[in-house]
Scaffold this active site. Structure first.
Site, short mmCIF file in Angstrom:
data_model
loop_
_atom_site.label_atom_id
_atom_site.label_comp_id
_atom_site.label_asym_id
_atom_site.label_seq_id
_atom_site.Cartn_x
_atom_site.Cartn_y
_atom_site.Cartn_z
N SER A 161 62.87 -34.56 -2.58
CA SER A 161 61.13 -34.44 -2.33
C SER A 161 60.46 -34.77 -3.49
O SER A 161 59.30 -35.15 -3.27
CB SER A 161 60.90 -33.20 -1.62
OG SER A 161 61.67 -32.94 -0.72
N LEU A 176 53.88 -24.49 4.03
CA LEU A 176 53.15 -26.09 4.12
C LEU A 176 51.85 -25.80 4.69
O LEU A 176 51.52 -25.04 5.45
CB LEU A 176 54.09 -26.76 4.92
CG LEU A 176 55.50 -27.08 3.97
CD1 LEU A 176 56.10 -27.89 4.80
CD2 LEU A 176 55.07 -28.10 2.70
N ASN A 201 57.32 -39.83 2.77
CA ASN A 201 58.61 -40.42 2.62
C ASN A 201 59.49 -40.35 3.85
O ASN A 201 60.51 -40.53 3.74
CB ASN A 201 59.20 -39.60 1.33
CG ASN A 201 59.42 -38.01 1.88
OD1 ASN A 201 59.57 -37.80 3.01
ND2 ASN A 201 59.52 -37.26 0.79
N ARG A 258 28.73 -2.94 10.73
CA ARG A 258 29.00 -4.36 10.50
C ARG A 258 27.68 -4.91 9.99
O ARG A 258 27.67 -5.61 9.00
CB ARG A 258 29.37 -5.08 11.87
CG ARG A 258 28.82 -4.87 13.21
CD ARG A 258 28.92 -5.65 14.35
NE ARG A 258 28.38 -5.54 15.31
CZ ARG A 258 27.57 -6.12 16.38
NH1 ARG A 258 27.84 -7.53 16.16
NH2 ARG A 258 26.99 -5.96 17.08
N GLU A 262 39.77 -20.12 10.86
CA GLU A 262 40.01 -18.85 10.12
C GLU A 262 40.84 -19.13 8.78
O GLU A 262 40.76 -18.53 7.67
CB GLU A 262 40.48 -17.86 10.88
CG GLU A 262 39.34 -17.28 11.81
CD GLU A 262 39.29 -18.14 13.26
OE1 GLU A 262 40.05 -19.09 13.39
OE2 GLU A 262 38.55 -17.87 13.91
N PHE A 286 40.47 -12.05 14.93
CA PHE A 286 40.55 -13.56 14.72
C PHE A 286 41.18 -13.80 13.12
O PHE A 286 41.76 -14.71 12.78
CB PHE A 286 39.38 -14.47 14.91
CG PHE A 286 38.77 -14.18 16.25
CD1 PHE A 286 39.91 -14.27 17.41
CD2 PHE A 286 37.47 -14.14 16.76
CE1 PHE A 286 39.40 -14.01 18.64
CE2 PHE A 286 36.89 -13.82 17.85
CZ PHE A 286 37.94 -13.81 19.06
N GLN A 333 39.32 -9.98 22.07
CA GLN A 333 38.40 -10.01 21.02
C GLN A 333 38.49 -8.87 20.26
O GLN A 333 37.63 -8.39 19.17
CB GLN A 333 36.87 -9.94 21.42
CG GLN A 333 36.44 -11.06 22.62
CD GLN A 333 36.43 -12.39 22.21
OE1 GLN A 333 36.03 -12.80 21.31
NE2 GLN A 333 37.48 -13.27 22.74
N ARG A 361 31.73 -2.60 15.81
CA ARG A 361 30.56 -3.45 16.62
C ARG A 361 29.63 -2.55 17.02
O ARG A 361 28.19 -2.80 17.00
CB ARG A 361 31.26 -4.01 17.84
CG ARG A 361 30.08 -4.61 18.77
CD ARG A 361 30.73 -5.34 19.78
NE ARG A 361 29.75 -6.40 20.73
CZ ARG A 361 28.94 -5.73 21.65
NH1 ARG A 361 29.08 -4.66 22.18
NH2 ARG A 361 28.15 -6.38 22.33
#
Lengths: 671, 671
Positions: free
Chosen positions: B30, B115, B175, B307, B355, B380, B416, B462
């Site tokens: 590689s 990767l 490659n 928040r 994200e 998330f 959520q 929240r």
């Protein structure tokens, strides 16, 4: 009255408003934009036998934009699946009509609401339809434009092309507005279409409020059996209600009652049409063939990597069970999933380096009643954590295998070392977490995984390790094994996977020093064997060393502390050996040593925990003595003989030595 | 001897072979495919002042295909950064030349090896160069073709176009061969180029072994300042060594010594050229301005969501510190990152629903010495776990905020709800995990985050909750707060975030029943306040209720058990209240109740833990009595008065009641 498309679409809009206003929350404007798309789908394209939701020829509809759930429920009402009263229970406590879809209603097969997941799940269903079930159903996925920013969507496009999934149709509700403003591409439908085409899809740009254009697109989408289609539908968020139409600031907000009443009037008033959805040809689900598997057997004492046993066992299961389907993230020659691939190429899907898509496909396959296994390096399953979390919400039965766990992989370094996978997988609702140390054990656990519900995780090791157990031994989920035991044990060493072997080495060394330890193989990390571990801890006076090839948070150590904290808490001194600093490259043994989780560290931890005794001297010459311990001695002092190395063999009264240390170390597996 | 490109390329090949053969592992083939690409880069395109690696005008090179590390180290040797002997320490224990790059050498700024991460990190660096530093540097990213299957690559392409990052160049080493066979697109360079163009990039298809074509592509890539470029270079894996060239089965394998010697001969023999990399204009890194922030202050007792306080505090910090940069995943009006965006739009980047890209950009910004904060719903952030894990390997200093934690979000449902974020974030090497319950506390913690190294996570809620603390109170990381305390406490309730408020309610109810409890706010989940919690547990006789809005695995409960298991283990009865079944939609209070983590459940758990006493009756009329407890009573029986409700006010000897229950409940914050 016969429903026509626009009448039905208006009803879907009105019902979306009604249920979200009744709930006081929800996403009505995101529902209004897609109402025409879904009305035409329901009336003209979808094939769905609502009286037989298990008809295997039924089409599948996934709301990838799960927040448009009011529209989904309005469709279910129009199709006669739910009543109007049920519709109005939207988002109430204990209502199956949750804020985002969950599979609690006919027609809802997977949970959505984390964006970008519906299309890759649809790939899994479409794979089944085309290659496994070979049925004519189509998979329709309603997409939001905001979620096109999720990379997982492009993984799905890539794989749908690769697998020639002409049975998959994406319907992109391009309403331009995200939660807090315009999406990156706004109404640039050409950009979406070009991207889709570059990924090998057919793409149509249409006006998403023109029912003729919609119907045409749905027909065209199905023409080419080998090419998936994206319908890029230009729509208006809040379409039909002038108060909210194409307005910022109306994402995820219900109209108040007055606004809702005005909107309903603007939409032509409440109506309650029933739509007759076209049913596909009737059929029964086919039952998989399931025979007992002829699992691989390994000779005790030989060196076999558990990852290899995973592959061998999968292959054996593949022959016995037609429902087993295997996925891998282009590392099948490392995870050994390739063993299955070679034997059953028709039930193996190469998912390339796309762990999100791999897990999502497993969820889709589970929804189609297969028993999917999916594997990659444990480290890279972190890539798919949101999908694994949502798999639990989808009530999917998926089996994941993470190989190359821990620092014991050696030279490749930390990027390739799974060191948080146990924490991640334990914290999944209803999950099972298994971590074998032996090839025969692995094979048995892989067999159990096939029958287990929920998200089931198996952690395998890169290195070859000695086969410890007989191939006939059973390994119930929620169990553990005591590998070394005597009534004189002064501490218990609890390991799993690679650290079991280090624990056994430590046991031998400590035995040479006259310290007996119990060794527990906690192969079932979740559920953990609370009773078994408590028994071992009680029997050894509460002196515990837990050792794991994982960060100290969230893994075996936490699981052990949890089970010691039962109804009747135990006072125990628990030393937790785990990886605490960032490892580098090196040989496996070097890294286990540097992390403080090898036999040296375990033996040192046990010694440090035990009360210091006066050193005893040889009873002949007075020099520092070796200790030899008889098996089964009730009282240590009564059964020990102390002699220095020089005198040990000649002068000890052999009759009192029931067993030599070397016999002990190779001793059999105890209950 | 003056190096020319092909001579240098051959040297890079030979050195890639030499170091991997010396190590006995690694990815030489590689490396060979990309040797010409990197040789031309080093000689003609890269601007890098190796004597001044902190020259802020230096270009940046990221090996997104981190497994080609032999090539990277061969480049560093050719550039004079490391010696030949150091090169040959590749993959040895304690060598900085690890199996996959980590930032332990000049020229290596981030860790790669998982990767698909290098390009999105490069987006972060390019954002800084173009918009924050406004410097002429370019960001070069060497990509493998296998990693083009990762969705995160397409998130990066999407964002690079959106932000017009003409300073970003992707060099795709096509490659054809992945780990176990051909990639999905093989040598179809046109497909890659078309995809890149559809994502708004320039794209060139070249022969990756033609140095003139490479040099031309590098020049052209830099022409348009607003368009990123992908160079699709057709290459041959193992190029130059006939044994391995374009062969399957040679991924990640070192040649043996004989094979290596033959390969070196085939490549023209060992050489040791030194390349003079062109330096950019010299400059000094600019120091950010850092003043004390004028943090927001909230009145005690008012209702403010944590928040919201996060957003307010960010905005305040933004005014005081020029290094603060904020990212959000298109939910800035939910996380309140928008407060910062409104005030400092030039240092705010909207990352849309991506994200992975968001966290990767934060890593890139950290590598450029900014202090990035990135936010989304806690649920998330699971999407980015692989990136968060790798951020720790990159030694990045990033601050993440997950809002909408737990079932207390209410109607939106489980998709959520962040319910695994504490487990996920605790199991990150060197991480800090904070979970405030009060707006003033949040503001202080956000300020601390800005100065904290490593991966720092803040969990916000929240719902609006009462402000509990004075705005002058300090909240050291690793601390906790005792909110209710008396010497007669019979149990300790440990909560964090939303459950602190439930604990306070339970405290009040139990007090009404004559049961005094201590309440601990464990706002620092990692590091946890071991000493403080142990003190509280000891003072209350080891009766503990831990309550958290999170799955029972890996969160606050595990952290508390960990700190009770110290050098001197405590015997404690710890009841852990956490979310154990899949929640649905409902009002926050309904869901807290259903999960068994509200005041009712806490009070019941405390009562169940306490030894049962005979019920006492009113000392006047004999009816069931209320208990009133005097503050500071040494002996419960001596300081209690029992009277029924009817008699309580009239008949109690007020003089012995130091404090009424209602005073207690609104009592001040104690040390």
């Amino acid at each position: 009255m016969m429903a026509n498309t626009s009448e039905l679409a208006q009803q879907l809009r009105i019902d979306s408003l009604r249920c979200s206003t009744a709930a006081g929350s929800g996403h009505p404007t995101s529902s209004l934009s897609a109402a025409d798309l879904m009305a035409v789908l329901l009336e003209q394209a979808l094939r769905w036998d609502l009286r037989h939701p298990d008809n295997p020829n039924n089409d599948h509809l996934i709301f990838s934009k799960g927040h448009a759930s009011p529209l989904l429920y309005a469709m279910l009402k129009a199709a006669g699946v739910i009543t109007d009263a049920e519709l109005l229970s939207y988002r109430r406590f204990r209502s199956p009509l949750q804020g985002h879809p969950v599979p609690t209603l006919p027609g809802v097969e997977v949970a959505t609401g984390s964006l970008g997941q519906g299309l890759p799940i649809g790939v899994g269903m479409a794979l089944s339809g085309k290659y496994l079930e070979k049925r004519p159903y189509r998979v329709w996925v309603l997409l939001g434009d905001s979620e096109m920013s999720e990379g997982s969507i492009w993984e799905a496009l890539d794989h749908a092309r690769h697998f020639k999934l002409g049975n998959l149709v994406g319907i992109l509700d391009m309403n331009r507005l995200g939660q807090r403003g315009e999406t990156p591409l706004g109404w640039n439908g050409t950009a979406y279409a070009q991207r889709a085409r570059a990924f090998g899809w057919n793409a149509f740009e249409i006006d998403g409020h023109d029912r003729n254009a919609i119907a045409y697109a749905y027909r065209e989408a199905l023409v080419d059996p080998d090419t998936p289609t994206l319908i890029v539908a230009r729509t208006v968020k809040g379409k039909g209600v002038s108060l909210v139409e194409n307005q910022d600031g109306w994402h995820g907000k219900a109209l108040d009652e007055k606004q809702c009443a005005e909107a309903i009037a603007e939409l032509g008033g409440e109506r309650h049409l029933a739509v007759r959805v076209r049913a596909p040809d009737p059929d029964q689900p086919s039952n998989p063939t399931v025979y007992p598997a002829d699992l691989p057997a390994y000779e005790r004492g030989t060196q076999v990597a558990t990852r290899k046993a995973y592959g061998d066992a999968l292959q054996a299961l593949g022959g016995a069970r037609s429902d087993i389907v295997v996925l891998d993230g282009e590392v099948g020659n490392s995870t050994y999933a390739e063993e299955f691939a070679k034997a059953y190429p028709g039930r193996y899907f190469e998912m390339f380096i796309s762990e999100q898509q791999m897990v999502a496909a497993a969820v889709g396959l589970s929804a189609r009643q297969h028993a999917p296994f999916a594997s990659s390096f444990a480290a890279f399953l972190t890539r798919a954590y949101d999908f694994i979390r949502m798999a639990a919400a989808s009530r999917a039965n998926i089996r994941l295998c993470g190989s190359h766990a821990g620092v014991s992989i050696g030279e490749d370094g930390p990027s390739q070392m799974g060191l948080e996978d146990l924490a991640m997988m334990r914290a999944v609702r209803g999950s099972t977490v298994l971590y074998p140390c032996c090839a025969n054990q692995t094979a048995r656990l892989v067999e159990s995984m096939a029958n287990r519900r929920g998200v089931v995780y198996l952690r395998t090791t890169r290195e070859k390790t000695p086969v410890l157990y007989d191939d006939k031994e059973s390994f119930p989920i929620g169990g553990s094994k005591v590998l070394r035991l005597s009534t004189a044990d002064r501490a218990v060493i609890i390991g799993a996977g690679i650290t079991v072997h280090e624990a056994l080495k430590a046991h031998g060394r400590l035995l040479d020093q006259g310290i007996r330890t119990r060794v527990v193989d906690a192969y079932s990390i979740k559920p953990i064997d609370g009773a078994g571990i408590r028994t071992a801890v009680e029997a050894t006076g509460g002196t515990v060393v837990v050792v794991e090839d994982h960060w100290s948070e969230g893994g075996l150590g936490d699981a052990v502390l949890e089970c010691l904290n039962g109804e009747r808490p135990l006072t125990a001194r628990v030393v937790r050996l785990a990886v605490k600093t960032m490892p580098g490259s090196g040989k496996p043994a070097e890294l286990l040593h540097a992390a403080g989780i090898d036999a040296d560290a375990i033996a040192a931890a046990v010694r440090a925990l035990l009360p210091r005794k006066k050193s005893r001297n040889c009873y002949i010459c007075g020099n520092p003595a070796l200790w030899r311990i008889a098996v089964g001695g009730e009282d240590e002092s009564a059964t020990h003989e102390n002699a220095c190395e020089a005198h040990a063999s000649g002068h000890l009264r052999i009759g009192r030595l029931a067993s030599s240390p070397s016999n002990q170390r190779t001793g059999g597996v105890t209950p």
